[in-house]
Scaffold this active site. Sequence first.
Site, short mmCIF file in Angstrom:
data_model
loop_
_atom_site.label_atom_id
_atom_site.label_comp_id
_atom_site.label_asym_id
_atom_site.label_seq_id
_atom_site.Cartn_x
_atom_site.Cartn_y
_atom_site.Cartn_z
N ARG A 39 110.49 119.61 40.17
CA ARG A 39 109.18 119.37 40.77
C ARG A 39 108.77 120.46 41.74
O ARG A 39 107.74 120.33 42.41
CB ARG A 39 109.11 118.00 41.44
N ARG B 204 129.89 123.44 22.26
CA ARG B 204 130.09 122.36 23.20
C ARG B 204 128.95 121.35 23.16
O ARG B 204 127.87 121.63 22.67
CB ARG B 204 130.13 122.91 24.62
N GLY C 201 100.59 109.50 42.79
CA GLY C 201 100.97 108.92 41.52
C GLY C 201 100.74 107.42 41.51
O GLY C 201 99.82 106.91 42.16
N ASP D 151 105.60 112.92 36.10
CA ASP D 151 106.01 111.91 35.12
C ASP D 151 104.96 111.63 34.05
O ASP D 151 105.26 111.03 33.02
CB ASP D 151 106.33 110.59 35.85
N MET E 180 114.20 114.36 34.86
CA MET E 180 113.59 113.35 35.72
C MET E 180 112.76 112.34 34.94
O MET E 180 112.22 112.66 33.87
CB MET E 180 112.76 114.03 36.79
N GLU F 225 116.59 110.28 33.35
CA GLU F 225 117.29 109.57 34.43
C GLU F 225 117.33 108.07 34.18
O GLU F 225 118.30 107.39 34.49
CB GLU F 225 116.52 109.72 35.75
#
Lengths: 358, 358, 358, 358
Positions: A285, A172, A112, A137, A179, A232
Site C-alpha cells: 500500500r 521450488r 474505504g 482492496d 493483502m 490474507e
Amino acid sequence: MKKIGMLTSGGDCQGLNAALRGVAKALYHELGKDVEIYGIRDGYRGLIEGDCQLMKPSDFSGILIRGGTILGTSRQPFKLMQVPDENNVQKLDKMKETCRKMKFDCLVILGGNGTHKTANLLSQEGINVVTLPKTIDNDLWGTDATFGFQSAVNIATNVVDCIHTTATSHGRVFIVEIMGHKVGWLTLYAGIAGGADVILIPEIPYSVDKVAKVIKDRNQSGKRFSILAVAEGAKSVEEAKMSKKEFKAARAQMLEPSISYRLARELGEKTGQEIRVTIPGHFQRGGSPCAYDRVLSTRLGTAAAQLIKDGNFGNMVALKDGKIVPVPLTEVAGKLKMVPKDSEIVQSARDLGISMGD
Amino acid sequence: MKKIGMLTSGGDCQGLNAALRGVAKALYHELGKDVEIYGIRDGYRGLIEGDCQLMKPSDFSGILIRGGTILGTSRQPFKLMQVPDENNVQKLDKMKETCRKMKFDCLVILGGNGTHKTANLLSQEGINVVTLPKTIDNDLWGTDATFGFQSAVNIATNVVDCIHTTATSHGRVFIVEIMGHKVGWLTLYAGIAGGADVILIPEIPYSVDKVAKVIKDRNQSGKRFSILAVAEGAKSVEEAKMSKKEFKAARAQMLEPSISYRLARELGEKTGQEIRVTIPGHFQRGGSPCAYDRVLSTRLGTAAAQLIKDGNFGNMVALKDGKIVPVPLTEVAGKLKMVPKDSEIVQSARDLGISMGD
Amino acid sequence: MKKIGMLTSGGDCQGLNAALRGVAKALYHELGKDVEIYGIRDGYRGLIEGDCQLMKPSDFSGILIRGGTILGTSRQPFKLMQVPDENNVQKLDKMKETCRKMKFDCLVILGGNGTHKTANLLSQEGINVVTLPKTIDNDLWGTDATFGFQSAVNIATNVVDCIHTTATSHGRVFIVEIMGHKVGWLTLYAGIAGGADVILIPEIPYSVDKVAKVIKDRNQSGKRFSILAVAEGAKSVEEAKMSKKEFKAARAQMLEPSISYRLARELGEKTGQEIRVTIPGHFQRGGSPCAYDRVLSTRLGTAAAQLIKDGNFGNMVALKDGKIVPVPLTEVAGKLKMVPKDSEIVQSARDLGISMGD
Amino acid sequence: MKKIGMLTSGGDCQGLNAALRGVAKALYHELGKDVEIYGIRDGYRGLIEGDCQLMKPSDFSGILIRGGTILGTSRQPFKLMQVPDENNVQKLDKMKETCRKMKFDCLVILGGNGTHKTANLLSQEGINVVTLPKTIDNDLWGTDATFGFQSAVNIATNVVDCIHTTATSHGRVFIVEIMGHKVGWLTLYAGIAGGADVILIPEIPYSVDKVAKVIKDRNQSGKRFSILAVAEGAKSVEEAKMSKKEFKAARAQMLEPSISYRLARELGEKTGQEIRVTIPGHFQRGGSPCAYDRVLSTRLGTAAAQLIKDGNFGNMVALKDGKIVPVPLTEVAGKLKMVPKDSEIVQSARDLGISMGD
C-alpha cells in the site's frame, strides 16, 4: 467564502495525496480566494478532537506522486453498530461540534468501507459530505474502481514476477501472501498478472488436498515449481462452514502468524516439498501511485470539487462505465463488493489452467 | 576444440544469466567453432549425475535481463567437513568422473561461499576450474563486489521506501526483514538507502531495550513512526554470548517463524505500540538484474573467458579496486567477508543518527 | 557556533538531496545546536548575490529519495580562463563578500567538473571549502565514482531494454542517444547493460562505414535488428581530426538537432534501412536516486561533515578503492576522467562482439 | 481437430505476448490435443507469403511478462482504399490462399486500427476471424480499453516525473514529446498523471501565443519551470485550418525533425527562455506490460478462445463497462476513437489549471 474540511481515514493507499490535490487545485482554480481548505489530522480522530489547520495552495504542490497522505490517517474511531452506544454518540456529537465550530460548508472524506459507514452517518446527521473511494482492496460498492488498487496490483505482481525467476531456477514451491482480509480482488489480479499457478481468495474456499494435488500433478508433468498467490483472508472449505465465532476461535488457536505459514506447513506435509513464504505486507500500500491511479484520483478529485461547487452533497464520486458520477452514500455504505465466484475474470483464470483451490 | 562445462550453484540471484552470457559470448567470439559449451543442470547435482547438454550460441541470446539461471541450481550436495566422509568422497569421484567422460577442459562455476569450497576442492583434485562470485549477500572473500548484491539492495530499498509512506501516514512502527543469515551487508545498504531508523545486522548484536528506547525517544520527539531494517540473522546480545549449540537450541524453541516476529512481540511489549512485520523474502533475489549487476556480471564473464583462453585456472574472477583480476581459489574458499563493526559505512550510519541496536 | 553554507551547482542529478541530507544530518548529529546551515540558492548565483537562507533540520527530512536539488542549481557563472577578466574578478569578489558577511566557516559545494574549478579558485582565495562529486557523467578526476551516475545508467539501460523488445518485434534499427558530451562512461555502461550491438563514445571516433557494415552483417546473419547506443558527444573519425574551431563550425552547419539524427540519415543511406531515433534527454538525470547512489551520497555526505568538524578544508570527498577519502581540490580541478580506449571494460565490450564503431 | 492461425500486426506494444498466451493456454486447456496453433510470422506479411509454423504449448510459457511479440510484426501490407487496386486484390487472394492451404478454422488477429480494416475485409471475404484490440494509442472504436495503453502511460508518466525534478531544480521549460499521431489519449493521461502544466493533443489545436503566455504567466507568479506534454500529432490552430494536402506540404517544409523541436524554437523566441526537448519515442511501446495490461490481455485472450470454441466469428473481443464482450468487426473497422474536446477528463485537466493550449 466556502470553508472545506478534508480528511483521509482508514488504511492508507496510493493516490490519497493525488486525490487531495485534485480536490484542492480544482477548488482554488474555480473559487480562488473564496475558498478556505482545512486539513483535518489523522482521519476522524482529528474531526473528533478538532485537530484542523488551514492549508495553503502550496501544500498541495508536488504531492501528486507521493504515497501515503499528507493529512495522516487512523483506523475507524468506533465500531458502527445497529444500535449505537453512548460512547459512539458522544464521538459523533464531537464531530458535528467541530464542523459547527469550524463553520465547514462541506467535509471531503477519503476512505474505504468503514470510513463510508461513518461518512453516511454524518451525512444523515445533516453534515454536508462528499466522499472519494480509496482502497487497495477494490471492495467499495457503487464504483467500478477505487484508487490504490492498480498500484497495489502492480507491486504484488512484481513480487510474484521476481518469485517466478527464483522458483523456476530452484524448482521450488512458493506462497506469496497478498493483502485482502475479506475480498480477493488484489490477489486475483496479481495472481493472473504474475502468472500464478494457484490463486486462493476469501470468496472461494480452498481444499488443501486439491491444492496439494495441483503441486504434485505439476511435478509429475515436469514442472518443478509452483507459485501460489494467497489472500490474507483465504479460508479452507472447513473454515467456510464455521460460524463467525467458531472461525475466530479456530484462528486464535492457529500457531502460525498468518494463513500462508499454516498452508506452507500443511502443503509441505502433503507433498513432501519445502514450501517457502513471502509476505510483502504493507509494502503493497506504499510508494508512488501508478499512472492509472493518479489519473483516477485526479478525476475523482476534480469531480468532488464540482459537487461541492454545485452543492450536491451526500454523495461518493465514483467511476461507472468509464464516467465519473455521483453515487448516494446511502447506496454505498455498509456494502462490500466481493469477487463473484462465477465472474468472467475468475472464469478467465480457470480457462488458463489456474487452480482456484476448489 | 575446447570443451567447457558451466554450472550455477547455491541460491540463485540476479545476474547469473548475464554472467553465463558473458562467458559464452566471449568464448564463441574468441574461439568460434573451436569451443563447445556444455550446460550442467542444477549445479553440482548435474555434475555428480552427468546431467549435461551441449548449448547453442542462441541459448545465450536475450538472457542478459532475465533473473534466475537458465541452467537451474541447487543447494550444496554435501557439507564439506575437515575430514570428508565416504559419502562425500563418492560424490567428488563422480564429479571428476563426469569431467573426464565429458572431456571438459575447464569447469566454469558460478556461486557463493559454499559453492567456492567445493570448487576449490575440485581444483585441488586437478580439475581446471574458473569461478565467478555471485550472491546477494556480498559476503565472498577476495572481491569488492558480487553480482546480485546491488539488485537485491534495490529491491529491499524499494520495500523500505514504500513502508515509509505508510508508516508516516499512520504513525506506526515497522520491521522489514531483509535477507542475510550470517552477514549484514544487504540490510546495512538497504537500511541506509531506505532511510531506516534502526538497522540490526548479525555482526552487531542488538539490545531489545536499546531498540525499544529508540522507538520511545522518537515518539517523544514527535516522530510517530519508526522503521527497522532487520537482517534475518540478527542476534540479540544475549544470543551472541551463546555457544553455537545453545543458540541453535534457543532458536529451535522460538515460537515465531523468524526473528522479526519475535522482535515485534518483544518491542510491542516494551513500547506499547503495535509493530508490523514485512517479509519480502525470496522476492529480493528475483527479477531482472540492475544495470550495475549486468555490467559487473558481463565484465566478470568476459574476464573468465580470457582466463580459460590463457589456461589460467584455479581462480575466481574478482573486482578489486575497480579492476577485474584473478584471485586464487585457495585464498577465497572458506572465508566470509563480514561487515566490520568499525567500518566507515557503519560509522556513516551512526553519524546520520541511525541506531545499530547496540 | 559553526556556520556552514551549502550549494549545488551545474546540471542536476540524482543523489544531490541525499548528499545534502547526509552532510546536514551528520552536522546536526555531531554539533547539535552549535551549527547553523545555510542554503545558498541556485549554485554560485546565490553565492554571488547573497541569496542564502537558514535551514531547519526538518528541511532535510524526506528528501533522501527525491530527485533534483532542494537548493536549486544553475550553470557556471563564468568561464574560468587562464587569465581571469575583470568581470570574473568582480564575481569572485562578490562570492567572497557573501562568505564574509554570512560568516561562513565553510562552504559545502556539490558539483561536477566546472563547479570544481570554481571551488578550487575559492579555496585558493582562502575560503574554507569541502566539495562532493556529483555528475551523471562519472568524469570527475580523483574519485572512482560520482553519485548520479548509476541512477542515470539504470534509466538509460531501461530505455535500451524497452527499445530491444520493439526492435526485435519489428526487425528495425534503433539509435538511443545517451547523455555525455565529452565522455562516454554513461553510454558505455548503458550500452553493455542494455545489450547494445554498437556503442559509440566520444573517446573512440567512429567510422560510419564500419557501423553500416555491422548493421548489414547482422542482417545477413539473420539478425534483423540492431541497437546503437550513441553518446551525445560521439564524433566521426573525420571530425576527430579537425581542430576545435573546425569542429565547431562543422557542427554549426549540421542540419540535424543532434548527432543521432545525422547518423540515422547517413546509416539509412548506406544500409537502405529506416533508422529510428530515441532521445531520452534530461529524463536521464531526473527521478529518485537508485540505492547505490543513495548510499554513496550518504557516505560522502557524512564524510564531508567529518572534514568540516576536523577543519580539514580544500578537499573533495571521494570514493577510492571502496573507501571514502579526502582528495585535494588542486588535484581534481580542471581534469577530466575519460574512458581509456584500451580499458578492461572497453575490451569486455569488444569481447562480447559489440562494435565500438572503429 | 481445430487449426488456428495467429498473427500480430502493426506497431508492437506491451501485452501482445500476454494476449497470445491467453488465447493459446485457453485453447489448449479446453481442446487439449484437438487443437493446433500456428504462428504466422510478421503479421499480414506472413499470411500473404504463407510463412507459418506450428507452435508448441511451451512456446507460450514465460512470455506473459515479455514486451514485443514472439510472432514478429510488420506494418500494414497495403493501403485499404475505397476501390481496392489490383495489387491489393492479389495480396488479399494470397492471404485467403494461405488460410485454405493451411486449413485454418480461424484466424486470431491482434492489432490496431489499420489491422482491423484488413481483418474486417478478410472476414467479409468469408475467413473466420477473431481479433484483439492492441495499441498504445487507445484509439480503437468499440472497446473501452486496448492493451498496451496503460503500460505506455506508465512509461511516459515516468519520463514526465523525472523531467519534473530536473525542471524544478533548474527553473527550465521542457517539452516531452509523447506518441500519438492522430489521437491524444496517451499524452492526456501521461500529462495529467505526470502533473504537466500544458497538454497539447491533436484533437485540440493549440495557439503558440497562448502556450507562450502560460509559460510567461508562470514565471511571473514565481514558478520558474514549466512542463509541456506534447503529442507527436499536435497541431497549431493555423494547421488545423489547412486541407490535408496543405498540411502535408507545410510539414514537409518544416526544418525540425518533429513538432516538439519546432515548438521549442517558437516558444524560445516568444518567451526568451531556453526550451529543452525529450523524445522518449519507441521506448513508450517496449518493455514488460504493467499488471493492468497483463490482466486485460489475458481476459481478452481467454474470451477470444471462447468465441473460437463457440464458432462466434467476425468479432473483436472488447472491454465494455467492465465486461469482456464481442463486438462485430463491421462496427469497429475504419473508426477512430478520439478524445472528445468536451469530455470529462479534458474538463478535469482544465479544472486543475492545466492549459490545453487553446
